[in-house]
Design a protein around this motif. Structure first.
Motif, PDB file in Angstrom:
ATOM      1  N   GLU A 236       0.348  -0.914   0.215  1.00  7.93           N
ATOM      2  CA  GLU A 236      -0.437   0.429  -0.039  1.00  7.93           C
ATOM      3  C   GLU A 236       0.801   1.367  -0.362  1.00  7.93           C
ATOM      4  O   GLU A 236       2.164   1.099   0.150  1.00  7.93           O
ATOM      5  CB  GLU A 236      -1.090   0.026   1.141  1.00  7.93           C
ATOM      6  N   GLY A 237       0.137   2.142   0.053  1.00  6.01           N
ATOM      7  CA  GLY A 237       1.219   3.741  -0.233  1.00  6.01           C
ATOM      8  C   GLY A 237       0.656   4.718  -1.488  1.00  6.01           C
ATOM      9  O   GLY A 237      -1.163   4.251  -1.471  1.00  6.01           O
ATOM     10  N   ARG A 238       1.261   5.490  -1.685  1.00 10.28           N
ATOM     11  CA  ARG A 238       0.802   6.791  -2.505  1.00 10.28           C
ATOM     12  C   ARG A 238       1.271   7.255  -3.562  1.00 10.28           C
ATOM     13  O   ARG A 238       3.092   7.194  -2.806  1.00 10.28           O
ATOM     14  CB  ARG A 238       0.331   8.121  -1.775  1.00 10.28           C
ATOM     15  N   VAL A 239       1.641   8.034  -4.338  1.00  9.62           N
ATOM     16  CA  VAL A 239       3.004   8.143  -5.017  1.00  9.62           C
ATOM     17  C   VAL A 239       3.026  10.099  -6.207  1.00  9.62           C
ATOM     18  O   VAL A 239       1.364  10.073  -6.854  1.00  9.62           O
ATOM     19  CB  VAL A 239       3.522   7.845  -5.984  1.00  9.62           C
ATOM     20  N   LEU A 240       2.660  11.142  -5.329  1.00 13.06           N
ATOM     21  CA  LEU A 240       2.344  12.170  -5.904  1.00 13.06           C
ATOM     22  C   LEU A 240       3.890  12.741  -6.415  1.00 13.06           C
ATOM     23  O   LEU A 240       4.905  12.547  -5.652  1.00 13.06           O
ATOM     24  CB  LEU A 240       1.510  12.575  -5.280  1.00 13.06           C
ATOM     25  N   ARG A 241       4.208  14.353  -6.900  1.00 11.82           N
ATOM     26  CA  ARG A 241       4.967  15.392  -6.594  1.00 11.82           C
ATOM     27  C   ARG A 241       5.484  15.865  -5.025  1.00 11.82           C
ATOM     28  O   ARG A 241       4.809  15.987  -4.207  1.00 11.82           O
ATOM     29  CB  ARG A 241       4.888  15.763  -7.329  1.00 11.82           C
ATOM     30  N   ASP A 242       6.225  15.006  -4.813  1.00 12.98           N
ATOM     31  CA  ASP A 242       7.404  15.434  -3.510  1.00 12.98           C
ATOM     32  C   ASP A 242       7.071  14.587  -2.698  1.00 12.98           C
ATOM     33  O   ASP A 242       6.159  15.380  -1.444  1.00 12.98           O
ATOM     34  CB  ASP A 242       7.451  17.394  -3.382  1.00 12.98           C
ATOM     35  N   ARG A 245       4.680   6.955  -0.546  1.00  8.44           N
ATOM     36  CA  ARG A 245       4.845   6.611  -0.155  1.00  8.44           C
ATOM     37  C   ARG A 245       4.255   5.068   0.543  1.00  8.44           C
ATOM     38  O   ARG A 245       3.581   4.605  -0.809  1.00  8.44           O
ATOM     39  CB  ARG A 245       3.957   6.803   1.744  1.00  8.44           C
ATOM     40  N   VAL A 246       5.316   3.968   0.265  1.00  8.80           N
ATOM     41  CA  VAL A 246       4.996   2.667  -0.039  1.00  8.80           C
ATOM     42  C   VAL A 246       5.340   1.495   1.068  1.00  8.80           C
ATOM     43  O   VAL A 246       6.703   1.698   1.924  1.00  8.80           O
ATOM     44  CB  VAL A 246       5.961   2.745  -1.625  1.00  8.80           C
ATOM     45  N   ALA A 247       4.652   0.662   1.341  1.00  8.78           N
ATOM     46  CA  ALA A 247       4.950  -0.660   2.528  1.00  8.78           C
ATOM     47  C   ALA A 247       4.526  -1.085   2.015  1.00  8.78           C
ATOM     48  O   ALA A 247       3.693  -1.525   1.669  1.00  8.78           O
ATOM     49  CB  ALA A 247       4.050  -0.322   3.924  1.00  8.78           C
ATOM     50  N   LEU A 248       5.211  -2.567   2.420  1.00  9.84           N
ATOM     51  CA  LEU A 248       5.471  -4.039   1.590  1.00  9.84           C
ATOM     52  C   LEU A 248       4.728  -5.004   3.142  1.00  9.84           C
ATOM     53  O   LEU A 248       5.601  -4.740   4.365  1.00  9.84           O
ATOM     54  CB  LEU A 248       6.351  -4.418   0.958  1.00  9.84           C
ATOM     55  N   GLY A 261       9.685  -0.302   4.187  1.00 11.40           N
ATOM     56  CA  GLY A 261       8.173   0.814   3.335  1.00 11.40           C
ATOM     57  C   GLY A 261       9.759   1.854   3.838  1.00 11.40           C
ATOM     58  O   GLY A 261      11.110   1.766   4.328  1.00 11.40           O
ATOM     59  N   ALA A 262       8.859   2.725   2.539  1.00 14.27           N
ATOM     60  CA  ALA A 262      10.042   3.666   2.950  1.00 14.27           C
ATOM     61  C   ALA A 262       8.441   5.376   2.209  1.00 14.27           C
ATOM     62  O   ALA A 262       7.840   4.792   2.160  1.00 14.27           O
ATOM     63  CB  ALA A 262      10.638   4.365   1.891  1.00 14.27           C
ATOM     64  N   GLN A 263       8.669   6.862   2.976  1.00 20.01           N
ATOM     65  CA  GLN A 263       8.092   7.663   3.233  1.00 20.01           C
ATOM     66  C   GLN A 263       9.347   9.035   2.824  1.00 20.01           C
ATOM     67  O   GLN A 263      10.539   9.431   3.086  1.00 20.01           O
ATOM     68  CB  GLN A 263       6.979   7.608   3.658  1.00 20.01           C
ATOM     69  N   ARG A 264       8.253   9.965   2.245  1.00 19.80           N
ATOM     70  CA  ARG A 264       8.430  11.118   2.011  1.00 19.80           C
ATOM     71  C   ARG A 264       7.927  11.994   1.556  1.00 19.80           C
ATOM     72  O   ARG A 264       7.036  12.118   1.018  1.00 19.80           O
ATOM     73  CB  ARG A 264      10.061  11.172   0.691  1.00 19.80           C
ATOM     74  N   TYR A 265       7.921  13.408   2.025  1.00 16.47           N
ATOM     75  CA  TYR A 265       7.476  14.725   1.997  1.00 16.47           C
ATOM     76  C   TYR A 265       8.172  16.204   2.051  1.00 16.47           C
ATOM     77  O   TYR A 265       9.186  15.477   2.217  1.00 16.47           O
ATOM     78  CB  TYR A 265       5.999  14.936   2.876  1.00 16.47           C
TER      79      TYR A 265
END
Length: 828
Positions: A236-242, A245-248, A261-265
């Motif tokens: 699950e996660g989300r992918v947008l500019r800047d 988030r992705v988590a397995l 997982g990893a995320q950045r904002y």
């Protein structure tokens, strides 16, 4: 089956031994070698220890000892699982007997698991025979050591509820028939948006946490796949500019899991500084895109074996990188070379570069032993921080620049340990401790130079040897007593001890305008030690015996002792030596009530009184002045809060609230020269606030839902001014309002609208002699949209948003328009 003769006697003690076996289900066999004392503990026969081998058989026959005539009769109706049984299981059973670590390995979340029974009975439910089903005996309280729910874990089932369960079992234990879940489930929500901004784009970015322009991606995605009978994989996660988030997650039931997982904002910051309307140029901007990227990556491994402690080990990496605005604004004068108003004001903006990296090792453990909940958590942190900033000052004739570079590193280990136990139906207790140890070092470089048309001297500070050590211990204990005839008492105490030591050395070099040494290089040694001991106590009472009314009282106390030593040697301008002890005492009381004398009206009110006093004992101060001339600080605060809830009709509900706060600040000082302080006890300041609020929910038709909230804060903060016209009270109002509505146009289409408003007129009126600070702005945000269900697993959303921001001086104003579209898809 052959049963030794003396095993018949064991049946008489089986009931008592069963309680012990239930608490230690895997250890009953130790009684094969039990001593006589252990036999006597359960009143068991001593003629032969082989009698204990019959214990499982005795337990299996315990159902025959139950007097089923004491059971409530089965309900005389056709039972519907969803309407009649499921609410009982969810309220009283699933918390302990669900899929997540079921107690005694007995699950009640599906028919197959319920019929398998638990580790105490292989047949907890006998379909068609509720009178022989141990589950019914337990919930009816007929088995002394197996009452369900256990005391303190939930309300006992009523006679009607037990009757429903009996009828359900007698009618064949019919479960709800849901279609089998597909092996793979997919949720996907692609989105796109466009935002246009007219005005200060940086202020919009800071407030909205997004950039203007276009953006497209996936707002949310989730894939779940059942890879085996008891194993699941999800992504699950989300992918947008800047922003991503992705988590397995890989999970094996009753074994363990793995998560990675990893995320950045990105967080944006305004590049505008202060505002002074009397200058020809009242505000300045850096003209830079200030933003800070924050993110993390993690991997966790968990072990969830039955009857084993739950253990989770993992690693996490965190980072922050970029530039953020700073409130360390530089000084500006209105005219250069003596023209215009020469008074300086700190309104020139500044920014700080940040590069922060953290590595964290973690290990958590949870387990239940003989009714005691054990939790342990360890964290090991490797921290690294590097910052850089340049502060500018426009002074008469030249530009002054302060360039600062800082570095900091540490390792900190921390471990917490916690126990909790329900000792009796009227007593619950918990206790814990925390130990942490930090070792760090820091460095800094400071270059102060004049780079304008008339270059002046330059100072350089250098330090690569700043060492910090800190050790902390925290211990707490808590207890909950009752209820006794409507009275509940909870209490707790916490003690903290911290010791901190820091050593450093810095070098100072001063150069003239030609870059030649102006003064001999100086080496400065610094030392700072800190010892802190804090004790905090809490006590609260709740009384519910008065009809429709609950009374409560809370008391909190805190005592703190702090010893501080500071030393600086080698600086010819301001060496100092200071040794100060501080004693602090806090007392906080709160009383109130909640009442609902009528079904559609409820009212609550509370009063709080808080008093804190700090006393300073300056044993040594080689440079008398601030802050060593301060002998004590005090704060006394009173607070009243009330709330009225009205629900006159089913489609309307409103909440009215008022909060009043009054706080006085006092200071006692030694006499200080030049009229700074006459000495003695002084009225240092006062805060007064009145905060009314109103909230409502309106549903006049089944297809319309509307809600709103309005809050107003009228407050004033004044401080002792010592006849300085630059110091005046902060005062004014802050308003906020939120409203939202949904209208079901038809079975497939919903219309939505939302509105938010905020306004502040709170600050200082000292334009002539000081720098006015505070908040003076208006902001409106309106969003309207439509949601359309094209089919069961496909929904589209289209929204339009409009925002206006108007701030004092108009340098930060903007108007924004936004268009947002998304499509939510589910498969199957």
């Amino acid at each position: 089956m052959f049963i030794p003769t003396n095993c018949i006697e064991v049946l008489h003690s089986a009931r008592k031994m069963k309680g012990a076996i239930n608490r230690e289900p895997n250890r009953w066999c130790k009684y094969r070698d039990a001593s006589a004392l252990e036999c006597e503990r359960f009143h068991a026969p001593r003629s032969t220890l082989h009698a204990f081998l019959a214990l499982p058989f005795a337990l299996s026959l315990s159902a025959a000892d139950v007097d089923i005539t004491k059971l409530p009769p089965p309900a005389q109706k056709k039972i519907d699982f969803t309407q009649d049984v499921k609410p009982i299981l969810e309220k009283s059973c699933i918390r302990c007997h669900g899929p997540e670590k079921p107690k005694s390995k007995f699950r009640l979340d599906n028919r197959e698991s319920a019929l398998q029974g638990g580790e105490n009975n292989r047949e907890d439910i006998v379909p068609g025979q509720s009178g022989r089903s141990p589950l019914i005996h337990y919930v009816a309280g007929l088995v002394e050591d197996m009452k369900m729910p256990p005391p303190g874990k939930g309300e006992p089932l009523t006679t009607e509820q037990i009757g429903v369960l009996r009828a359900w079992i007698d009618q064949g234990l019919v479960w709800e028939t849901n279609a089998p879940r597909p092996a793979t489930e997919l949720t996907l929500t692609p989105t796109m948006r466009w935002i246009s901004v007219h005005g200060n784009e940086q202020v919009f970015r800071e407030q909205a946490w997004t950039r203007e322009g276009g953006n497209a991606g996936v707002e949310h995605f989730e894939v779940k796949e059942k890879t085996g009978e008891h194993s699941t994989t999800s992504l699950e996660g989300r992918v947008l500019r800047d922003d991503f988030r992705v988590a397995l997650t890989l999970e094996q039931e009753e074994f363990g899991f793995a998560r990675v997982g990893a995320q950045r904002y990105r967080k944006y910051f305004s590049d505008t500084g202060g505002y002074y309307p009397l200058f020809p140029r009242p505000a300045f901007s850096l003209n830079r895109d200030l933003h800070l990227d924050s993110g993390s990556a993690w991997v966790d491994f968990g072990l969830t074996l039955p009857d084993w402690p739950r253990m989770v080990a993992g690693y996490e990496y965190q980072f922050k990188q970029g530039e953020k605005s700073s409130l360390q604004w530089g000084s500006v004068v209105s005219g250069v070379e003596g023209n215009g108003d020469p008074r300086a004001r700190n309104i020139l903006p500044s920014a700080k570069e940040i590069d922060e990296r953290v590595h964290i090792l973690k290990f958590d453990l949870e387990h239940d032993i003989r009714g005691v909940r054990i939790e342990n958590s360890f964290r090991g942190e490797f921290y690294d921080l590097a910052t850089r900033r340049t502060n500018l000052n426009f002074t008469t004739g030249f530009l002054q620049s302060d360039a600062v570079r800082e570095g900091y590193h540490h390792f900190q280990g921390a471990n917490s340990f916690r126990l909790e136990k329900q000792f009796a139906a009227w007593l619950f207790g918990s206790a814990g401790c925390l130990y942490s140890k930090l070792n760090g070092d820091a460095s800094f470089n400071l270059d102060e130079m004049n780079v304008g048309p008339l270059p002046g001297s330059t100072q350089q500070w250098r330090s690569q040897q700043i060492v910090l050590e800190r050790e902390s211990h925290v211990i707490n204990a808590n207890a909950l007593f009752g209820p006794w005839d409507g009275l509940t008492l909870s209490t707790g105490v916490q003690s903290e001890w911290t010791r901190q030591k820091s050593l450093g050395e810095a070098n100072l070099a001063v150069f003239d305008g030609e870059g030649l040494p102006f003064l001999p290089a100086t080496s400065v040694a610094l030392r700072s030690d800190l010892d802190k001991v804090t004790v905090e106590e809490r006590l609260s009472l709740h009384y519910t015996k008065i009809p429709f009314t609950s009374l409560f009282a809370e008391v909190r106390g805190q005592q703190e002792s702090l010893g501080q030593f500071e030393d600086q040697v080698g600086n010819p301008l301001n060496d100092f030596l200071r040794n100060t002890d501080t004693d602090s005492d806090l007392k906080d009381f709160r009383v109130g009530f909640n009442t609902s004398p009528w079904r559609r009206v409820s009212f609550n009110a509370s009063y709080r009184h808080s008093k804190k006093a700090n006393h300073y004992n300056h044993f040594l101060d080689t440079t008398p002045g601030y802050s060593a001339f301060i002998r004590s600080l005090g704060r006394i605060s009173d607070e009243v809060e009330t709330k009225l809830v009205l629900h006159p009709v089913a489609w309307f509900k409103s909440t009215l609230g008022v909060k009043w706060v009054e706080t006085d600040y006092h200071t006692a000082t030694d006499p200080a020269g030049d009229g700074v302080s006459p000495g003695g006890r002084l009225q240092a300041g006062n805060y007064h606030g009145l905060i009314p609020s109103v909230n409502f929910t309106l549903t006049p038709w089944q297809r319309l839902y509307w809600s709103g909230t309005f809050t107003c804060q009228d407050s004033r903060t004044s401080t002792a001014a010592n006849n300085s016209p630059a110091i005046v009270p902060y005062k004014g109002q802050i308003y906020s309002a939120l409203a939202s509505g949904t209208f079901a146009w038809n079975a497939r289409t919903d219309l939505r609208v939302s509105y938010s408003f905020s306004h502040a007129d709170y600050g200082q009126n000292n334009f002539a002699d000081g720098l006015p600070v505070g908040m003076r702005y208006w902001r409106h945000w309106v969003q309207t949209g439509i949601s359309r269900h094209f089919r069961k697993n496909l929904t589209g959303n289209l929204h339009y948003g409009f925002s206006v921001y108007d701030e004092r001086g108009h340098f930060n104003n903007y108007t924004a328009h936004g268009l947002f579209a998304s499509l939510a898809m589910n498969w199957p």
